[in-house]
Motif scaffolding. Structure first.
Motif, PDB file in Angstrom:
ATOM      1  N   TRP A  49      69.258  75.680 -30.192  1.00 22.01           N
ATOM      2  CA  TRP A  49      69.572  77.053 -29.738  1.00 22.01           C
ATOM      3  C   TRP A  49      70.288  77.019 -28.387  1.00 22.01           C
ATOM      4  O   TRP A  49      71.295  77.684 -28.173  1.00 22.01           O
ATOM      5  N   TRP A  50      69.764  76.203 -27.471  1.00 20.20           N
ATOM      6  CA  TRP A  50      70.327  76.141 -26.109  1.00 20.20           C
ATOM      7  C   TRP A  50      71.757  75.617 -26.147  1.00 20.20           C
ATOM      8  O   TRP A  50      72.647  76.114 -25.452  1.00 20.20           O
ATOM      9  N   ARG A  51      71.954  74.602 -26.982  1.00 21.10           N
ATOM     10  CA  ARG A  51      73.290  74.019 -27.121  1.00 21.10           C
ATOM     11  C   ARG A  51      74.269  75.088 -27.610  1.00 21.10           C
ATOM     12  O   ARG A  51      75.360  75.252 -27.094  1.00 21.10           O
ATOM     13  N   ASN A  52      73.794  75.845 -28.633  1.00 18.30           N
ATOM     14  CA  ASN A  52      74.644  76.872 -29.229  1.00 18.30           C
ATOM     15  C   ASN A  52      74.912  78.028 -28.270  1.00 18.30           C
ATOM     16  O   ASN A  52      76.022  78.543 -28.184  1.00 18.30           O
ATOM     17  N   ALA A 196      70.791  83.448 -20.847  1.00 23.38           N
ATOM     18  CA  ALA A 196      69.924  82.995 -21.939  1.00 23.38           C
ATOM     19  C   ALA A 196      68.629  82.459 -21.366  1.00 23.38           C
ATOM     20  O   ALA A 196      68.613  81.859 -20.286  1.00 23.38           O
ATOM     21  N   GLN A 197      67.558  82.669 -22.092  1.00 24.62           N
ATOM     22  CA  GLN A 197      66.263  82.192 -21.612  1.00 24.62           C
ATOM     23  C   GLN A 197      65.357  81.856 -22.795  1.00 24.62           C
ATOM     24  O   GLN A 197      65.335  82.577 -23.794  1.00 24.62           O
ATOM     25  N   ILE A 198      64.593  80.778 -22.626  1.00 22.61           N
ATOM     26  CA  ILE A 198      63.562  80.439 -23.615  1.00 22.61           C
ATOM     27  C   ILE A 198      62.234  80.467 -22.883  1.00 22.61           C
ATOM     28  O   ILE A 198      62.110  79.869 -21.810  1.00 22.61           O
ATOM     29  N   VAL A 330      60.562  81.192 -31.521  1.00 23.81           N
ATOM     30  CA  VAL A 330      60.614  79.767 -31.891  1.00 23.81           C
ATOM     31  C   VAL A 330      59.724  79.538 -33.127  1.00 23.81           C
ATOM     32  O   VAL A 330      60.106  78.845 -34.070  1.00 23.81           O
ATOM     33  N   GLY A 331      58.530  80.155 -33.128  1.00 29.34           N
ATOM     34  CA  GLY A 331      57.597  79.970 -34.246  1.00 29.34           C
ATOM     35  C   GLY A 331      58.169  80.490 -35.553  1.00 29.34           C
ATOM     36  O   GLY A 331      58.055  79.835 -36.593  1.00 29.34           O
TER      37      GLY A 331
END
Ligand code: ATP
Length: 454
Positions: A49-52, A196-198, A330-331
């Motif tokens: 996801w982060w890469r994208n 963006a944030q996770i 994420v889940g």
């Protein structure tokens, strides 16, 4: 629970992906722990996801804001007054249920914006047709709206802290909105740009069933994109397409995805679509892609008293940016990926995970463990692979069983060192999906794997 869901729950427990929380204390409802394999899968999902969303985008920057923030943020966002679900309790078995879900089960739609009285009336009108999912009876308490925000006393040392609580964040995007100015002032971004944030989010979900689909502690991957008001819908369409493509690139079949348009838009929203995935229990929300107008910055400007307007560096035009967002758990992504990857062929169970998501990329086996030269050679290969790939090691039992054990956790390639290796420097490479075994010279191994994982 559906058959496939039961199999996924069993496999993920058996093989160390997902454990019920606090199991030795009898469990803790609607919270799960990721085990040795789950933590790898979740890390790989987040990396993809982060890469994208960040690495491949010069117009998006990352953020990691704190979980507990100023409590006024949650007043500004509307969560303190409005973030609630309608709840009833079965008088017979005391199971609690969400009223909108109960009504949905008999084909009646409850509007999210209904007051407690309105939804109580709607429920009373339909009460006799609704059955308790716990015991099947139809005897319920009145409807109560229950706030989903989780209170804490961080930084408050009084005994009646719950009168002025802080909150565990109910969504990660508020941390993005309140850092909009900081990102703008500290980096070279210009509108349109995204943050963006996770991170973890917490909600006191009333009914948390369906395994990791709906949990009380979960992780979100969110990107908020700030745009000129006139560009909102154009950018929104681009984001929808970009997010759809992300799932196809993760190997999800297009027939297992669909768009769902929200019927009742909140007053400030311009458009709201969800990407639904065909989970083992049917199509349900995987991700929300929403056009939110300028509501979020308007609210934070009002509650903080700070000017959050953007000044265009070329035209000097001043405006409050509009926001379009992409938000996914994420889940839920993991459950979709596992549902998509689960395969059974006779006795053999395997996870056909995309290579980039597989917890281990390669496994190394010494054919026998009582021949020191074979074990030493296999160890040498393990050590050369470890810096680059998550590599599993297994020396127990027969090779067939070891293959099956790696299949179940989705390892794409197994490498076996045997007597022949000591003579001609070749090893057996076995492919998870085709089960084909080929002999490869060790001198070519790194090139072979690079070709597969590039
Ligand atoms: P739902 O309607 O399923 O409750 P939502 O519309 O409240 O979800 P959002 O607030 O839009 O969800 O959150 C964005 C994303 O975060 C969802 O699409 C989902 O992937 C994830 N998410 C939300 N709540 C949960 C939860 N309780 N457990 C796991 N993931 C969640």
């Amino acid at each position: 629970m559906s058959d496939l869901m039961q199999k996924i729950v069993a496999l993920t427990k058996r093989r160390g992906f997902i454990f019920p929380s606090s199991e030795i204390y009898g469990g803790f409802a609607a919270v799960y722990d990721y085990g040795p394999l789950g933590v790898e899968l979740s890390k790989n999902i987040k990396e993809a996801w982060w890469r994208n969303m960040v690495q491949l985008r010069e117009d998006i920057v990352g953020l990691d804001s704190a979980i507990v923030m100023h409590p006024k943020i949650w007043e500004a966002s509307g969560h303190v007054s409005g973030f609630s679900d309608p709840l009833v309790e079965c008088k017979s078995c005391h199971a609690r249920s969400r009223v909108d879900h109960l009504l949905e089960s008999i084909g009646v739609k409850a509007d999210e914006k209904m007051s407690e009285e309105e939804i109580n009336q709607l429920f009373t009108d339909n009460k006799d047709k609704v059955k308790c999912p716990g015991c099947g009876k139809s005897d319920f308490t009145d409807v109560k709206k229950f706030n989903l925000l989780v209170k804490t006393n961080l930084g408050n040392f009084t005994n009646d802290w719950d009168k002025e609580p802080t909150y565990l964040r109910g969504e990660t995007c508020q941390g993005i909105y309140v850092n909009f100015r900081n990102a703008l002032d500290s980096t070279r971004v210009k509108i349109p740009f995204g943050i963006a944030q996770i991170g973890k989010a917490f909600r006191n979900e009333i009914t948390a069933r369906q395994f990791i689909f709906r949990t009380r502690e979960f992780e979100q991957m969110e990107m908020q994109y700030f745009v000129h008001p006139e560009k909102e819908m154009e950018e929104y369409e681009k984001l929808k397409e970009y997010r759809w493509q992300f799932y196809l690139n993760l190997g999800i079949k297009p027939e297992n995805l669909k768009w769902h348009e929200h019927e009742n838009l909140v007053f400030y929203a311009k458009a709201a679509f969800d990407i639904e995935y065909n989970f083992p229990f049917g199509f349900a929300e995987l991700e929300g892609v929403h056009a939110r107008g300028n509501y979020d910055l308007t609210q934070h400007q009002k509650f903080s008293g700070q000017n959050l307007e953007y000044v265009d560096p070329f035209t000097q035009e001043k405006y409050l940016p509009h926001i379009i967002e992409s938000s996914v758990g994420v889940g839920r992504t993991m459950l979709a990926i596992l549902s998509e990857a689960y395969r059974e062929e006779g006795e053999r169970i395997y996870l056909q995970l995309p290579y980039k998501l597989a917890p281990y990329k390669v496994a190394v086996f010494p054919l026998v463990k009582n021949k020191p030269e074979i074990v030493a050679k296999a160890q040498e290969i393990l050590k050369t692979l470890q810096p680059q790939y998550m590599t599993a090691w297994d020396e127990r039992g027969n090779i067939g069983k070891r293959y099956y054990a790696q299949d179940e956790i989705g390892t794409p390639f197994c490498l076996t060192v045997d007597y022949e290796t000591l003579e001609d420097n070749t090893i057996t490479v076995r492919n998870r999906d085709t089960m084909v075994q080929e002999r490869i010279n060790l001198a070519n191994l790194s090139q072979f794997l690079a070709g597969k994982f590039s």
